[in-house]
Scaffold this active site. Structure first.
Site, PDB file in Angstrom:
ATOM      1  N   TYR A  54       0.852  -1.206   0.000  1.00 46.88           N
ATOM      2  CA  TYR A  54       0.000   0.000   0.000  1.00 46.88           C
ATOM      3  C   TYR A  54       0.874   1.237   0.000  1.00 46.88           C
ATOM      4  O   TYR A  54       1.787   1.349   0.798  1.00 46.88           O
ATOM      5  CB  TYR A  54      -0.928   0.010   1.231  1.00 46.88           C
ATOM      6  CG  TYR A  54      -2.377   0.010   0.814  1.00 46.88           C
ATOM      7  CD1 TYR A  54      -2.921   1.113   0.163  1.00 46.88           C
ATOM      8  CD2 TYR A  54      -3.188  -1.099   1.029  1.00 46.88           C
ATOM      9  CE1 TYR A  54      -4.240   1.097  -0.266  1.00 46.88           C
ATOM     10  CE2 TYR A  54      -4.506  -1.115   0.608  1.00 46.88           C
ATOM     11  CZ  TYR A  54      -5.026  -0.005  -0.043  1.00 46.88           C
ATOM     12  OH  TYR A  54      -6.315  -0.017  -0.470  1.00 46.88           O
ATOM     13  N   GLU A  56      -0.414   4.834  -0.686  1.00 46.75           N
ATOM     14  CA  GLU A  56      -1.138   6.088  -0.915  1.00 46.75           C
ATOM     15  C   GLU A  56      -0.203   7.276  -0.743  1.00 46.75           C
ATOM     16  O   GLU A  56       0.605   7.309   0.180  1.00 46.75           O
ATOM     17  CB  GLU A  56      -2.308   6.204   0.072  1.00 46.75           C
ATOM     18  CG  GLU A  56      -3.481   5.343  -0.331  1.00 46.75           C
ATOM     19  CD  GLU A  56      -4.669   5.483   0.620  1.00 46.75           C
ATOM     20  OE1 GLU A  56      -4.593   6.256   1.581  1.00 46.75           O
ATOM     21  OE2 GLU A  56      -5.669   4.805   0.367  1.00 46.75           O
ATOM     22  N   ASP A 199      -6.829  13.463 -25.041  1.00 47.85           N
ATOM     23  CA  ASP A 199      -6.928  12.075 -24.596  1.00 47.85           C
ATOM     24  C   ASP A 199      -6.320  11.212 -25.700  1.00 47.85           C
ATOM     25  O   ASP A 199      -6.930  10.964 -26.729  1.00 47.85           O
ATOM     26  CB  ASP A 199      -8.404  11.717 -24.364  1.00 47.85           C
ATOM     27  CG  ASP A 199      -8.587  10.267 -23.926  1.00 47.85           C
ATOM     28  OD1 ASP A 199      -7.606   9.494 -23.985  1.00 47.85           O
ATOM     29  OD2 ASP A 199      -9.719   9.915 -23.533  1.00 47.85           O
ATOM     30  N   THR A 225      -4.219   5.771 -21.841  1.00 45.58           N
ATOM     31  CA  THR A 225      -4.089   4.423 -21.317  1.00 45.58           C
ATOM     32  C   THR A 225      -2.667   3.952 -21.617  1.00 45.58           C
ATOM     33  O   THR A 225      -1.952   4.558 -22.418  1.00 45.58           O
ATOM     34  CB  THR A 225      -5.052   3.444 -22.017  1.00 45.58           C
ATOM     35  OG1 THR A 225      -4.743   3.437 -23.407  1.00 45.58           O
ATOM     36  CG2 THR A 225      -6.504   3.847 -21.817  1.00 45.58           C
ATOM     37  N   LYS A 228      -2.924   0.109 -24.874  1.00 44.03           N
ATOM     38  CA  LYS A 228      -3.336   0.048 -26.280  1.00 44.03           C
ATOM     39  C   LYS A 228      -2.069   0.069 -27.151  1.00 44.03           C
ATOM     40  O   LYS A 228      -1.280  -0.858 -27.051  1.00 44.03           O
ATOM     41  CB  LYS A 228      -4.329   1.168 -26.555  1.00 44.03           C
ATOM     42  CG  LYS A 228      -5.608   0.999 -25.703  1.00 44.03           C
ATOM     43  CD  LYS A 228      -6.663   2.061 -25.928  1.00 44.03           C
ATOM     44  CE  LYS A 228      -7.855   1.836 -24.997  1.00 44.03           C
ATOM     45  NZ  LYS A 228      -8.867   2.886 -25.098  1.00 44.03           N
ATOM     46  N   ARG A 234      -2.619  -2.948 -18.294  1.00 41.97           N
ATOM     47  CA  ARG A 234      -3.852  -2.158 -18.256  1.00 41.97           C
ATOM     48  C   ARG A 234      -3.665  -1.055 -17.226  1.00 41.97           C
ATOM     49  O   ARG A 234      -3.409  -1.330 -16.058  1.00 41.97           O
ATOM     50  CB  ARG A 234      -5.047  -3.014 -17.866  1.00 41.97           C
ATOM     51  CG  ARG A 234      -5.277  -4.212 -18.756  1.00 41.97           C
ATOM     52  CD  ARG A 234      -6.693  -4.709 -18.675  1.00 41.97           C
ATOM     53  NE  ARG A 234      -7.529  -3.915 -19.540  1.00 41.97           N
ATOM     54  CZ  ARG A 234      -7.600  -4.083 -20.856  1.00 41.97           C
ATOM     55  NH1 ARG A 234      -6.887  -4.999 -21.465  1.00 41.97           N
ATOM     56  NH2 ARG A 234      -8.380  -3.309 -21.578  1.00 41.97           N
TER      57      ARG A 234
HETATM   58  C1  LIG Z   1      -9.861   3.305 -24.218  1.00 39.68           C
HETATM   59  C2  LIG Z   1     -10.126   4.728 -24.014  1.00 39.68           C
HETATM   60  C3  LIG Z   1     -10.375   5.257 -22.737  1.00 39.68           C
HETATM   61  C4  LIG Z   1     -10.678   4.404 -21.523  1.00 39.68           C
HETATM   62  O1  LIG Z   1      -9.762   3.545 -21.119  1.00 39.68           O
HETATM   63  P1  LIG Z   1     -10.179   2.393 -20.070  1.00 39.68           P
HETATM   64  O2  LIG Z   1      -8.844   1.958 -19.608  1.00 39.68           O
HETATM   65  O3  LIG Z   1     -10.938   1.385 -20.840  1.00 39.68           O
HETATM   66  O4  LIG Z   1     -10.993   3.038 -18.989  1.00 39.68           O
HETATM   67  C5  LIG Z   1     -10.491   6.625 -22.593  1.00 39.68           C
HETATM   68  N1  LIG Z   1     -10.395   7.436 -23.656  1.00 39.68           N
HETATM   69  C6  LIG Z   1     -10.207   6.962 -24.901  1.00 39.68           C
HETATM   70  C7  LIG Z   1     -10.116   7.929 -26.029  1.00 39.68           C
HETATM   71  C8  LIG Z   1     -10.075   5.597 -25.122  1.00 39.68           C
HETATM   72  O5  LIG Z   1      -9.926   5.150 -26.362  1.00 39.68           O
END
Ligand SMILES: *Cc1c(COP(=O)(O)O)cnc(C)c1O
Length: 414
Positions: A54, A56, A199, A225, A228, A234
């Protein structure tokens, strides 16, 4: 409790399920644009004893003892991430993309503030203001769209911004195959005094690999993220200008989250190191080559690609001239061992559960080693499967061809 028993002996049933999933991944083709295969090194870091801690707080300012080594792990992830994107400040604790976005909104906005984002069925993400998502419920989102030709028209974005005067403009997508004009977004935001939020969940790897333009020089804050195109565990991260460092960190913890997932932080650090390797740039170049080849081949076979092609790793196919819905196509391809995701197309006349499109991406197949030659063959297989959607015998033959192709390109098995 026997702590030293491995999974295969302590929980054989679950172990077998994992083995089956591994078999499935080895023997099927992954074209879901948001998926990828993390390296064994990334997976190993994730299953380490760092899970047990932990922590935090932040490095040197934790609310628990015993964090000397965790501090080093998190600092390593931070330093590598800064280097990867040339960012002034980074936070590596966000648990996933959506919570990262929640933290960004919390850091810059009050509930009810107006935000401008890309509409979901035009390629945006749920967390960019959709009504069923926290974002659409907590904030007053207005949305921009893609034009008839499939492109975002920045003059339209400007018109909406001037009319609506949002406090923040969000640029980013889950299903848009063209480059975003980061600089232009920033100019528009400056005209109306809005914060800029990028994003880059889908394209972070391609930006890190230097094959797509980066919003970092222009934008106030950026989320992504890590699982991807970046091919990590993840998870997620936030980048921002130094002047927003405190408010971003406070929004992540204690604003949004409790303890960070230290084993995932370690795996992020591994993925960042991999992305800093010159080889990663070559991987990213191949992702785009594969996607462009794929779009070209689909067009030759009379498939309609939204915007007519791609600049990145993905494309959305409008299936309306093929007499099959996105849902049906997804199911037929699943039968032959090819995973894709059905997708809405801009201004889709069909209901969301049976949309008219398919979203396809090349990051995972590129990780397993596919090049243009395999992409050509793959489009052939997809087209054959769609044309023979009711012929189970034919589909069975295609499935065999998919398996043969997979076996030539093992993911983890050597
Ligand atoms: C995949 C994605 C997210 C969310 O990611 P998670 O890990 O699934 O919560 C947010 N914004 C965009 C543009 C995405 O493609």
């Amino acid at each position: 409790m026997n702590k030293n028993k491995n999974l295969s002996s302590s929980d054989e049933f679950l172990y077998k399920l994992i083995e089956k999933e591994e078999e499935r991944q080895e023997n099927e083709i992954e074209l879901i644009a948001s998926e990828n295969y993390a390296s064994m090194a990334v997976l190993e870091a994730m299953s380490s004893v760092l899970n047990n801690k932990y922590s935090e707080g932040y490095s040197g300012k934790r609310y628990y003892g015993g964090n000397q080594i965790i501090d080093e792990v998190e600092t390593l992830a931070i330093e590598r991430l800064k280097q990867l994107f040339g960012a002034e400040h980074v936070n590596v604790q966000p648990l996933s993309g959506s919570p990262a976005n929640a933290s960004v909104y919390m850091a810059f906005l009050e509930p009810g503030d107006k935000v401008l984002g890309l509409k979901l069925d035009h390629g945006g993400h749920l967390s960019h203001g959709h009504g069923v998502n926290f974002s659409g419920r907590l904030y007053d989102f207005v949305q921009y769209e893609v034009e008839e030709n499939g492109f975002i028209d920045m003059e339209k974005v400007r018109e909406i911004a001037l009319r609506e005067k949002p406090k923040m403009i969000v640029a980013g997508f889950s299903a848009y195959s063209r480059n975003l004009d980061w600089k232009r977004f920033k100019e528009i935001a400056d005209e109306v005094g809005a914060y800029t939020f990028a994003d880059i969940a889908h394209i972070a790897g391609l930006i890190a690999g230097g094959v797509l333009d980066s919003p970092v020089p222009y934008f106030d804050v950026i989320s992504s993220t890590t699982h991807k195109t970046l091919r990590g565990p993840r998870g997620a991260f936030i980048l921002c200008k130094e002047q927003f460092a405190k408010q971003v960190d406070r929004a992540v913890f204690p604003g949004m989250q409790g303890g960070p997932h230290d084993h995932i932080t370690a795996a992020k650090a591994v993925a960042f190191k991999e992305a800093l390797d010159p080889e990663f740039k070559i991987y990213c170049q191949q992702i785009i080559k594969n996607a462009q080849k794929m779009a070209e081949e689909f067009i030759k076979k009379d498939y309609k690609i939204i915007s007519g092609g791609t600049d990145n790793h993905l494309m959305v196919i409008d299936l309306r001239n093929k007499n099959i819905s996105g849902l049906e196509a997804e199911k037929v391809l699943e039968k032959v061992g090819i995973s894709v995701s059905r997708s809405t197309i801009p201004n889709d006349p069909a209901p969301p559960m049976r949309p008219s499109g398919l979203r396809i991406g090349t990051p995972a197949i590129t990780t397993r080693g596919f090049k243009e030659e395999e992409v050509l063959f793959l489009v052939e297989l997809i087209d054959e499967a769609i044309k023979n959607k009711d012929d189970d015998e034919k589909l069975e033959k295609i499935k065999k061809q998919v398996q043969d192709l997979c076996q030539k390109f093992p993911i983890y098995k050597k």
